[in-house]
Scaffold this motif. Structure first.
Motif, PDB file in Angstrom:
ATOM      1  N   MET A  55     -51.768  48.707  38.471  1.00  0.00           N
ATOM      2  CA  MET A  55     -51.326  48.594  39.865  1.00  0.00           C
ATOM      3  C   MET A  55     -52.372  47.799  40.654  1.00  0.00           C
ATOM      4  SD  MET A  55     -48.924  49.309  41.982  1.00  0.00           S
ATOM      5  CE  MET A  55     -47.954  50.499  41.115  1.00  0.00           C
ATOM      6  N   PRO A  56     -52.005  46.657  41.217  1.00  0.00           N
ATOM      7  CA  PRO A  56     -52.987  45.803  41.888  1.00  0.00           C
ATOM      8  C   PRO A  56     -53.636  46.475  43.097  1.00  0.00           C
ATOM      9  CG  PRO A  56     -50.922  44.654  41.573  1.00  0.00           C
ATOM     10  CD  PRO A  56     -50.672  46.076  41.235  1.00  0.00           C
ATOM     11  N   LEU A  57     -54.849  46.041  43.402  1.00  0.00           N
ATOM     12  CA  LEU A  57     -55.624  46.620  44.495  1.00  0.00           C
ATOM     13  C   LEU A  57     -54.862  46.554  45.817  1.00  0.00           C
ATOM     14  CD1 LEU A  57     -58.406  47.761  45.371  1.00  0.00           C
ATOM     15  CD2 LEU A  57     -59.053  45.424  45.909  1.00  0.00           C
ATOM     16  N   THR A  58     -54.183  45.440  46.070  1.00  0.00           N
ATOM     17  CA  THR A  58     -53.461  45.304  47.340  1.00  0.00           C
ATOM     18  C   THR A  58     -52.341  46.329  47.471  1.00  0.00           C
ATOM     19  OG1 THR A  58     -52.107  43.593  46.320  1.00  0.00           O
ATOM     20  CG2 THR A  58     -53.922  42.859  47.686  1.00  0.00           C
ATOM     21  N   ARG A  59     -51.805  46.769  46.356  1.00  0.00           N
ATOM     22  CA  ARG A  59     -50.748  47.793  46.406  1.00  0.00           C
ATOM     23  C   ARG A  59     -51.304  49.200  46.341  1.00  0.00           C
ATOM     24  NH1 ARG A  59     -45.998  46.711  42.452  1.00  0.00           N
ATOM     25  NH2 ARG A  59     -45.250  48.550  43.530  1.00  0.00           N
ATOM     26  N   ARG A  60     -52.543  49.353  45.854  1.00  0.00           N
ATOM     27  CA  ARG A  60     -53.165  50.680  45.779  1.00  0.00           C
ATOM     28  C   ARG A  60     -53.697  51.145  47.126  1.00  0.00           C
ATOM     29  NH1 ARG A  60     -57.498  50.023  41.268  1.00  0.00           N
ATOM     30  NH2 ARG A  60     -56.959  47.850  41.516  1.00  0.00           N
ATOM     31  N   LEU A  61     -54.103  50.199  47.972  1.00  0.00           N
ATOM     32  CA  LEU A  61     -54.692  50.583  49.249  1.00  0.00           C
ATOM     33  C   LEU A  61     -53.602  50.940  50.252  1.00  0.00           C
ATOM     34  CD1 LEU A  61     -57.437  47.842  49.580  1.00  0.00           C
ATOM     35  CD2 LEU A  61     -57.744  50.212  48.901  1.00  0.00           C
ATOM     36  N   PRO A  62     -53.843  51.956  51.088  1.00  0.00           N
ATOM     37  CA  PRO A  62     -52.831  52.331  52.068  1.00  0.00           C
ATOM     38  C   PRO A  62     -52.704  51.297  53.169  1.00  0.00           C
ATOM     39  CG  PRO A  62     -54.809  53.625  52.394  1.00  0.00           C
ATOM     40  CD  PRO A  62     -55.030  52.813  51.161  1.00  0.00           C
ATOM     41  N   LYS A  63     -51.494  51.104  53.636  1.00  0.00           N
ATOM     42  CA  LYS A  63     -51.248  50.197  54.743  1.00  0.00           C
ATOM     43  C   LYS A  63     -51.193  51.067  55.995  1.00  0.00           C
ATOM     44  CE  LYS A  63     -50.570  46.932  51.733  1.00  0.00           C
ATOM     45  NZ  LYS A  63     -51.229  47.573  50.609  1.00  0.00           N
ATOM     46  N   ARG A  64     -52.137  50.864  56.894  1.00  0.00           N
ATOM     47  CA  ARG A  64     -52.215  51.732  58.059  1.00  0.00           C
ATOM     48  C   ARG A  64     -52.324  50.920  59.340  1.00  0.00           C
ATOM     49  NH1 ARG A  64     -54.831  57.258  57.484  1.00  0.00           N
ATOM     50  NH2 ARG A  64     -54.889  56.849  59.685  1.00  0.00           N
ATOM     51  N   GLY A  65     -51.967  51.565  60.425  1.00  0.00           N
ATOM     52  CA  GLY A  65     -52.193  50.969  61.726  1.00  0.00           C
ATOM     53  C   GLY A  65     -51.078  50.046  62.171  1.00  0.00           C
ATOM     54  N   PHE A  66     -51.264  49.550  63.374  1.00  0.00           N
ATOM     55  CA  PHE A  66     -50.268  48.694  64.006  1.00  0.00           C
ATOM     56  C   PHE A  66     -50.896  47.343  64.261  1.00  0.00           C
ATOM     57  CE2 PHE A  66     -48.564  46.977  68.004  1.00  0.00           C
ATOM     58  CZ  PHE A  66     -47.237  46.829  67.635  1.00  0.00           C
ATOM     59  N   ASN A  67     -50.149  46.291  63.995  1.00  0.00           N
ATOM     60  CA  ASN A  67     -50.623  44.946  64.258  1.00  0.00           C
ATOM     61  C   ASN A  67     -49.695  44.312  65.291  1.00  0.00           C
ATOM     62  OD1 ASN A  67     -51.367  42.280  64.238  1.00  0.00           O
ATOM     63  ND2 ASN A  67     -51.667  42.191  62.034  1.00  0.00           N
ATOM     64  N   ASN A  68     -50.270  43.877  66.387  1.00  0.00           N
ATOM     65  CA  ASN A  68     -49.471  43.364  67.495  1.00  0.00           C
ATOM     66  C   ASN A  68     -49.120  41.878  67.349  1.00  0.00           C
ATOM     67  OD1 ASN A  68     -48.220  44.011  70.007  1.00  0.00           O
ATOM     68  ND2 ASN A  68     -49.760  42.760  71.020  1.00  0.00           N
ATOM     69  N   ALA A  69     -49.532  41.243  66.247  1.00  0.00           N
ATOM     70  CA  ALA A  69     -49.359  39.793  66.101  1.00  0.00           C
ATOM     71  C   ALA A  69     -47.909  39.349  66.274  1.00  0.00           C
ATOM     72  CB  ALA A  69     -49.882  39.343  64.744  1.00  0.00           C
ATOM     73  N   ARG A  70     -46.959  40.145  65.807  1.00  0.00           N
ATOM     74  CA  ARG A  70     -45.549  39.769  65.918  1.00  0.00           C
ATOM     75  C   ARG A  70     -45.036  39.821  67.351  1.00  0.00           C
ATOM     76  NH1 ARG A  70     -42.315  43.404  61.831  1.00  0.00           N
ATOM     77  NH2 ARG A  70     -44.191  44.643  62.091  1.00  0.00           N
ATOM     78  N   PHE A  71     -45.629  40.703  68.161  1.00  0.00           N
ATOM     79  CA  PHE A  71     -45.102  40.960  69.494  1.00  0.00           C
ATOM     80  C   PHE A  71     -45.963  40.379  70.608  1.00  0.00           C
ATOM     81  CE2 PHE A  71     -44.477  44.563  66.604  1.00  0.00           C
ATOM     82  CZ  PHE A  71     -43.110  44.455  66.395  1.00  0.00           C
ATOM     83  N   ALA A  72     -47.122  39.820  70.257  1.00  0.00           N
ATOM     84  CA  ALA A  72     -48.070  39.349  71.267  1.00  0.00           C
ATOM     85  C   ALA A  72     -47.516  38.164  72.052  1.00  0.00           C
ATOM     86  CB  ALA A  72     -49.379  38.945  70.600  1.00  0.00           C
ATOM     87  N   THR A  73     -47.880  38.096  73.318  1.00  0.00           N
ATOM     88  CA  THR A  73     -47.529  36.961  74.156  1.00  0.00           C
ATOM     89  C   THR A  73     -48.644  35.932  74.030  1.00  0.00           C
ATOM     90  OG1 THR A  73     -46.586  38.560  75.679  1.00  0.00           O
ATOM     91  CG2 THR A  73     -46.757  36.312  76.462  1.00  0.00           C
TER      92      THR A  73
END
Length: 149
Positions: A55-73
């Motif tokens: 299982m690759p490292l990128t899939r083993r680590l938890p994805k947490r938090g919120f990223n505002n990049a999609r919604f930022a003005t």
């Protein structure tokens, strides 16, 4: 010694390894790839990040938090120095004229004028945002600021 006498240091220049040019070259037949296996094939090898089925490292680590990049003005920024150079007295500064003069790209959510530099011309600003220092300088030069609705 003249310019045409210059030579690289002995042993510093090596010929490029030319593979697949016959068995006498020492790099014929398999061309230095060994015999069989994934890395011997054309296009062989694994993709970046592949860990042999583990299982690759990128899939083993938890994805947490919120990223505002999609919604930022996102605002394009323009400094007063650039406006001073490109505009003449009495003109209107808006997103269309700014893009025509090559100061902004129209892909953003709007334009913000920042107060770097000085302004001497009386201009009408019709932009989304103006910084405090820029607003002072514009008003001191006799310009006006209109926020579009």
């Amino acid at each position: 010694m003249e310019l045409h006498d210059l030579r690289p240091a002995p042993g510093s220049k090596k010929n490029k390894k030319r593979v697949g040019r016959g068995s006498a070259s020492g790099l014929g037949t398999t061309a230095g790839r060994g015999t069989k296996g994934q890395k011997a094939r054309s296009g062989g090898g694994v993709r970046p990040g592949f860990e042999g089925g583990q299982m690759p490292l990128t899939r083993r680590l938890p994805k947490r938090g919120f990223n505002n990049a999609r919604f930022a003005t996102v605002y394009e920024i323009v400094n007063l120095t650039d406006i001073e150079k490109k505009y003449s007295d009495g003109e209107e500064v808006n997103i269309k004229t700014l893009s025509d003069k090559g100061l902004v790209k129209v892909k953003s959510n709007g334009v913000k004028v920042l107060g770097k530099g000085e302004i001497t011309k009386k201009l009408k600003f019709e932009v989304e945002k103006v910084s405090g220092s820029a607003a002072e300088k514009i008003k001191a030069a006799g310009g006006e600021i209109v926020t579009p609705e």
